[in-house]
Design an enzyme around this catalytic site. Structure first.
Site, mmCIF file in Angstrom:
data_model
loop_
_atom_site.group_PDB
_atom_site.id
_atom_site.type_symbol
_atom_site.label_atom_id
_atom_site.label_comp_id
_atom_site.label_asym_id
_atom_site.label_seq_id
_atom_site.Cartn_x
_atom_site.Cartn_y
_atom_site.Cartn_z
ATOM 1 C CB ALA A 52 -0.975 -0.043 1.173
ATOM 2 C CB CYS A 53 0.626 4.480 1.825
ATOM 3 S SG CYS A 53 -0.964 5.067 1.286
ATOM 4 C CB SER A 54 4.699 1.368 3.415
ATOM 5 O OG SER A 54 4.021 2.045 4.440
#
Ligand code: CO8
Length: 372
Positions: free
Chosen positions: A155-157
Site C-alpha cells: 500500500a502507501c509504504s
C-alpha cells in the site's frame, strides 16, 4: 557487502487536475440526484441521505487543494463518478507501465544511465492493473532492460519497502542496480461517491534508480540505512481481489473500493510512525540536529506537521519538511518520493535526510540518506 545509493528520480504527472471546488460541485450534484431518486426510502429511514461536501472542510481536514488524475471527465460526471480509462489491448502498454516508463526515463537521465545499466525493476504500488504477467516485467520489456522484474504491494509504504528490497540485493551483490517504480492510479480505486474520502487521492508515477555505491560521478544520495515495520489493522482496507466472483455477490459493493476509518488511522499511525523514526535514527547514530530534511508520506498536512514536530523536537522550519499534498493529494506510495524528487537538489555534501512512508497494513518504512 556493498553499499547502495539513490542516483536518479523521476515523476510522471498526469495532465488533468481537479480542484476542490470542481470535485465538490460534482459530488454535490450527484448527492442531490441520489437524494431525489431515493426520497421515499430516505423519508422512511431505509436509506441514508447523502450530505453535501465542502471545499473548506477538505482544505482544513487534509491540506489538499487539488489532485492530478488520468481522466477527469468520468470522475466529474455526476452520473458516473469514476474515471474513464478505455481497456488496453494485450499488445498495447498497460496504463501503469506507460506511466512508470515515463518516470523511469527521467530517473535514468538524471543519473546519466541507460537501460543497459539496470539489472532489475521493482514495481511497488498499492494496486496492480492485472494479476500477471507482472507490470514490472512489462516495464522491463518496454525499457529493454536485461535481468528481471517483479511486483510488490505494501500500500502507501510500497516505495520504501521497494527501496529496501533493492538496497538489500545490491548490498548482497546479486544485482548492481534497480529501478523502483511506483505507478499509482488511485482514481480507479477511490470511491468518489463517498463524502468522507472522495477528496483524498490522486494519480502519479515515481521512479527511483538505486545503484551500487561505487565510482559514482554525479551527485547522489548514499543509503545509510533502511527500516521496515508492519502491524495488522483493518482500518484501511480494500476487499477487491481475485476471489471476488466466487463470493456470488456481483453487485457494486462499497468494500471493493478504498475504505478507511480515517480518525482511527490518524490516531494510531502517528505514534507508530514517530516511534519508528526515532528508533531508526537512534540506531543509525543520528540526532534531530543532524537531520536536514524529512520527506514524509503525503496523506494529511496535520499528520505531517505532528510527525515533523515529534521527530525534530520543534516545529519544522520552512523547507525542512516539504509537502506536495496540496497539489497532488495522497498518491499512496508515490507521495514521499515526489517530495524527495522535488526538494532534495539543494542539499550539500554530507547533509542527511530521511524518507518515510506509512499507511495500510499498517506499514511504515524509512530510508536514511546522505548527500554525496
Ligand atoms: N465535506 C464536509 N464534511 C465532511 C466531509 C466533506 N467532504 N467529509 C466528512 N465530513 C464530516 C464528517 O461527516 C464529520 O461530521 P460529524 O462530526 O457530524 O460526524 C466531520 O466532517 C469530521 O469528519 P472526520 O472525523 O472523518 O474528519 P477528520 O478530521 O478525521 O478528517 C481525514 C478526515 C482527512 C480522512 C483524516 O481523518 C485523515 O487524514 N486521516 C488519516 C488518513 C490516512 O492517512 N489514511 C491513509 C490511507 S492511504 C493508504 O494507506 C493507502 C491505501 C491504498 C491507496 C488507495 C487508493 C484509492
Amino acid at each position: 557487502m556493498y553499499s547502495a545509493a539513490i542516483t536518479g528520480t523521476g515523476v510522471f504527472t498526469p495532465q488533468h487536475t481537479i480542484s476542490n471546488d470542481e470535485l465538490v460541485d460534482a459530488f454535490n450534484a450527484y448527492a442531490e440526484r441520489f437524494n431525489a431518486e431515493h426520497a421515499e426510502a430516505i423519508a422512511a429511514g431505509e436509506v441514508e441521505a447523502k450530505p453535501q461536501s465542502s471545499s473548506e472542510f477538505i482544505l482544513a481536514a487534509s491540506g489538499i487543494e487539488r489532485r492530478y488524475v488520468l481522466d477527469k471527465s468520468g470522475v466529474l460526471d455526476p452520473d458516473r463518478m469514476f474515471p474513464r480509462l478505455p481497456a488496453r489491448a494485450d499488445d498495447e502498454p498497460s496504463y501503469m507501465a506507460e506511466m512508470a516508463v515515463d518516470a523511469s526515463l527521467q530517473a535514468l537521465s538524471q543519473a546519466g544511465r541507460s537501460a543497459d545499466d539496470v539489472d532489475a525493476v521493482i514495481c511497488a504500488a498499492s494496486n496492480h492493473e492485472r494479476a500477471y504477467p507482472a507490470i514490472a516485467v512489462e516495464i522491463q520489456n518496454l525499457l529493454e532492460i536485461n535481468g528481471f522484474g517483479f511486483d510488490m504491494n505494501v500500500a502507501c509504504s510500497s516505495a520504501t519497502f521497494g527501496i529496501q528490497t533493492a538496497t538489500d540485493m545490491i548490498r548482497a551483490g546479486s544485482i548492481r542496480s534497480a529501478l523502483v517504480v511506483c505507478p499509482e492510479i488511485c482514481s480507479a480505486h477511490l470511491e468518489w461517491r463517498d463524502r468522507d474520502c472522495h477528496f483524498i487521492f490522486g494519480d502519479v508515477a515515481t521512479a527511483v534508480l538505486v545503484e551500487r555505491d561505487e565510482g559514482l560521478e554525479r551527485p547522489h544520495f548514499k543509503i545509510r540505512s533502511t527500516r521496515l515495520a508492519t502491524q495488522f489493522s483493518n482500518n484501511i482496507r480494500n476487499n477487491d481481489g481475485f476471489l471476488r466472483r466466487t463470493h456470488d455477490q456481483m453487485e457494486d459493493r462499497r468494500d471493493m473500493q478504498f475504505m478507511q476509518n480515517g480518525r482511527k488511522v490518524f490516531k494510531e499511525v502517528l505514534p507508530l510512525v514517530s516511534q519508528h523514526i526515532a528508533g531508526h535514527m537512534a540506531d543509525d547514530g543520528i540526532s534531530a540536529d543532524d537531520l536536514k530534511r524529512l520527506w514524509l508520506h503525503q496523506a494529511n498536512k496535520s499528520m505531517n506537521d505532528y510527525i515533523g514536530k515529534k521527530v525534530l523536537g520543534r516545529a519544522p522550519e520552512d523547507g525542512e519538511q516539504p509537502n506536495i499534498l496540496q497539489d497532488y493529494a495522497n498518491t499512496s506510495s508515490a507521495g514521499s518520493i515526489i517530495a524527495f524528487a522535488k526538494y532534495s537538489d539543494d542539499l550539500g555534501a554530507g547533509d542527511i535526510g530521511l524518507i518515510c512512508s506509512f499507511g495500510a497494513g499498517y506499514s511504515v518504512g524509512s530510508v536514511i540518506v546522505e548527500r554525496a
